[in-house]
Design a protein around this motif. Sequence first.
Motif, PDB file in Angstrom:
ATOM      1  N   GLU A  89       0.822  -1.212   0.000  1.00  9.20           N
ATOM      2  CA  GLU A  89       0.000   0.000   0.000  1.00  9.20           C
ATOM      3  C   GLU A  89       0.857   1.265   0.000  1.00  9.20           C
ATOM      4  N   ILE A  90       1.918   1.232  -0.807  1.00  9.47           N
ATOM      5  CA  ILE A  90       2.759   2.403  -1.015  1.00  9.47           C
ATOM      6  C   ILE A  90       2.203   3.154  -2.211  1.00  9.47           C
ATOM      7  N   PRO A  91       1.777   4.408  -2.058  1.00  6.87           N
ATOM      8  CA  PRO A  91       1.046   5.076  -3.136  1.00  6.87           C
ATOM      9  C   PRO A  91       1.891   5.581  -4.293  1.00  6.87           C
ATOM     10  N   SER A  92       3.207   5.791  -4.077  1.00  5.76           N
ATOM     11  CA  SER A  92       4.033   6.391  -5.127  1.00  5.76           C
ATOM     12  C   SER A  92       5.331   5.626  -5.327  1.00  5.76           C
ATOM     13  N   LEU A  93       5.747   5.531  -6.576  1.00  5.89           N
ATOM     14  CA  LEU A  93       7.040   4.969  -6.930  1.00  5.89           C
ATOM     15  C   LEU A  93       7.847   6.020  -7.677  1.00  5.89           C
ATOM     16  N   ILE A  94       9.051   6.260  -7.212  1.00  6.54           N
ATOM     17  CA  ILE A  94       9.942   7.215  -7.858  1.00  6.54           C
ATOM     18  C   ILE A  94      10.597   6.550  -9.059  1.00  6.54           C
ATOM     19  N   VAL A  95      10.469   7.187 -10.216  1.00  5.70           N
ATOM     20  CA  VAL A  95      11.051   6.661 -11.449  1.00  5.70           C
ATOM     21  C   VAL A  95      12.181   7.585 -11.894  1.00  5.70           C
ATOM     22  N   THR A  96      13.376   7.031 -12.013  1.00  2.04           N
ATOM     23  CA  THR A  96      14.501   7.766 -12.569  1.00  2.04           C
ATOM     24  C   THR A  96      14.769   7.242 -13.980  1.00  2.04           C
ATOM     25  N   THR A  97      15.257   8.117 -14.851  1.00  4.24           N
ATOM     26  CA  THR A  97      15.392   7.729 -16.258  1.00  4.24           C
ATOM     27  C   THR A  97      16.603   6.868 -16.528  1.00  4.24           C
ATOM     28  N   GLY A  98      17.656   7.005 -15.719  1.00  5.83           N
ATOM     29  CA  GLY A  98      18.925   6.394 -16.048  1.00  5.83           C
ATOM     30  C   GLY A  98      19.812   7.365 -16.808  1.00  5.83           C
ATOM     31  N   PRO A  99      20.966   6.894 -17.271  1.00  5.66           N
ATOM     32  CA  PRO A  99      21.967   7.789 -17.845  1.00  5.66           C
ATOM     33  C   PRO A  99      21.649   8.223 -19.269  1.00  5.66           C
ATOM     34  N   THR A 130       0.998   5.720  -8.179  1.00  2.00           N
ATOM     35  CA  THR A 130       1.437   6.818  -9.026  1.00  2.00           C
ATOM     36  C   THR A 130       2.937   6.721  -9.256  1.00  2.00           C
ATOM     37  N   LEU A 131       3.336   6.769 -10.526  1.00  3.50           N
ATOM     38  CA  LEU A 131       4.746   6.808 -10.890  1.00  3.50           C
ATOM     39  C   LEU A 131       5.165   8.265 -10.979  1.00  3.50           C
ATOM     40  N   VAL A 132       6.173   8.655 -10.211  1.00  2.00           N
ATOM     41  CA  VAL A 132       6.620  10.049 -10.217  1.00  2.00           C
ATOM     42  C   VAL A 132       8.016  10.113 -10.824  1.00  2.00           C
ATOM     43  N   LEU A 133       8.094  10.748 -11.975  1.00  5.81           N
ATOM     44  CA  LEU A 133       9.325  10.841 -12.757  1.00  5.81           C
ATOM     45  C   LEU A 133      10.186  11.978 -12.211  1.00  5.81           C
ATOM     46  N   GLU A 134      11.458  11.684 -11.937  1.00  3.59           N
ATOM     47  CA  GLU A 134      12.296  12.683 -11.252  1.00  3.59           C
ATOM     48  C   GLU A 134      13.429  13.205 -12.128  1.00  3.59           C
ATOM     49  N   PRO A 135      13.410  14.510 -12.446  1.00  7.81           N
ATOM     50  CA  PRO A 135      14.607  15.160 -12.985  1.00  7.81           C
ATOM     51  C   PRO A 135      15.645  15.329 -11.870  1.00  7.81           C
ATOM     52  N   LEU A 136      16.926  15.211 -12.237  1.00  8.31           N
ATOM     53  CA  LEU A 136      18.027  15.404 -11.293  1.00  8.31           C
ATOM     54  C   LEU A 136      19.027  16.379 -11.889  1.00  8.31           C
ATOM     55  N   ASN A 137      19.767  17.081 -11.028  1.00  9.80           N
ATOM     56  CA  ASN A 137      20.766  17.994 -11.567  1.00  9.80           C
ATOM     57  C   ASN A 137      22.010  17.225 -12.018  1.00  9.80           C
ATOM     58  N   THR A 138      22.588  17.690 -13.119  1.00 13.47           N
ATOM     59  CA  THR A 138      23.821  17.089 -13.626  1.00 13.47           C
ATOM     60  C   THR A 138      25.042  17.943 -13.308  1.00 13.47           C
ATOM     61  N   ALA A 139      24.830  19.151 -12.794  1.00 17.12           N
ATOM     62  CA  ALA A 139      25.944  20.064 -12.531  1.00 17.12           C
ATOM     63  C   ALA A 139      26.732  19.687 -11.285  1.00 17.12           C
ATOM     64  N   VAL A 140      26.046  19.077 -10.287  1.00 17.76           N
ATOM     65  CA  VAL A 140      26.687  18.809  -9.004  1.00 17.76           C
ATOM     66  C   VAL A 140      26.649  17.327  -8.642  1.00 17.76           C
ATOM     67  N   ASP A 141      25.468  16.713  -8.738  1.00 18.82           N
ATOM     68  CA  ASP A 141      25.281  15.394  -8.138  1.00 18.82           C
ATOM     69  C   ASP A 141      25.214  14.219  -9.113  1.00 18.82           C
ATOM     70  N   HIS A 142      24.672  14.432 -10.291  1.00 18.08           N
ATOM     71  CA  HIS A 142      24.420  13.304 -11.201  1.00 18.08           C
ATOM     72  C   HIS A 142      24.873  13.675 -12.620  1.00 18.08           C
ATOM     73  N   PRO A 143      26.191  13.753 -12.852  1.00 13.93           N
ATOM     74  CA  PRO A 143      26.695  14.316 -14.113  1.00 13.93           C
ATOM     75  C   PRO A 143      26.316  13.547 -15.371  1.00 13.93           C
ATOM     76  N   GLU A 144      25.969  12.279 -15.281  1.00 14.45           N
ATOM     77  CA  GLU A 144      25.662  11.511 -16.490  1.00 14.45           C
ATOM     78  C   GLU A 144      24.170  11.191 -16.620  1.00 14.45           C
ATOM     79  N   TYR A 145      23.354  11.796 -15.787  1.00 12.12           N
ATOM     80  CA  TYR A 145      21.918  11.509 -15.796  1.00 12.12           C
ATOM     81  C   TYR A 145      21.267  12.155 -17.009  1.00 12.12           C
ATOM     82  N   TYR A 146      20.185  11.533 -17.504  1.00 13.53           N
ATOM     83  CA  TYR A 146      19.526  12.053 -18.710  1.00 13.53           C
ATOM     84  C   TYR A 146      18.608  13.249 -18.434  1.00 13.53           C
TER      85      TYR A 146
END
Length: 250
Positions: A89-99, A130-146
């Motif tokens: 009964e977890i209502p949300s799943l965080i979806v990351t795109t990958g590199p 609910t699938l929640v799609l997450e943008p991430l910063n590439t400048a500091v933490d996730h340089p190869e993220y899409y």
Amino acid sequence: MPRVSVCVEMVYDDEPFHERVSRAAEAGADAVEFWGWREKDLDRLEDAAAEADVPIVGCVAGGTLTDPDAADDAVETIRESIAMAADLEIPSLIVTTGPDQDGLDRTTQHDAIVDVLSRVAPDAESAGVTLVLEPLNTAVDHPEYYLETSEEGYEIIDEVDSPSVRLLYDVYHQQVTEGNVIQNITANIDRIGHVHVADVPGRHEPGTGELDYANIFEAIEETDYDGYVGCEFSPVGDPDEAMATVLNWR
């Protein structure tokens, strides 16, 4: 008032994992969330949440969505996560795109993300997740993220066109990437399914950096947003004091 969730991976990372749930509840959190679920003792985690009388409201689905050749694997991974979330009964799943894939243009990768999310959206709808799609910063933490920008995130959500696919708006990541967070949140609140907060720079608790979180919380409160605001930060000092600051602002 926005309901406040605590990411127990970060805020109480000095505690044994399952004890972090009760710490968050004792601090006044309305819910808890975490990252990957496959390596967790889910039964123990569920028991800890029940004992603390707080719901688990989110975790990470997994999968790489940017590679068309890996689409079937990504769909299967997310479907497994949807089934788990429905069971707990977890209502949300965080979806990351990958590199960002070497050798593939952004249009191809964008379309691959839309394809995967379109295929799993009916499963999410049926499960009440609910699938929640997450943008991430590439400048500091996730340089190869899409996925960097909320703008492209909203475009993907519009193309998928499902009530069970929304954006995770992480104020920290989007301040690093694009700024203008209050207008961005309020203008797109119907596309946002979850919010994360941390300050810039350092990804510490609100009030330690350049963001005016009193105004951010007030702006969210003035919308019809009924989701959670997740605390996903590394406290500078005592985590209970950091949580008290957040809870006083909501």
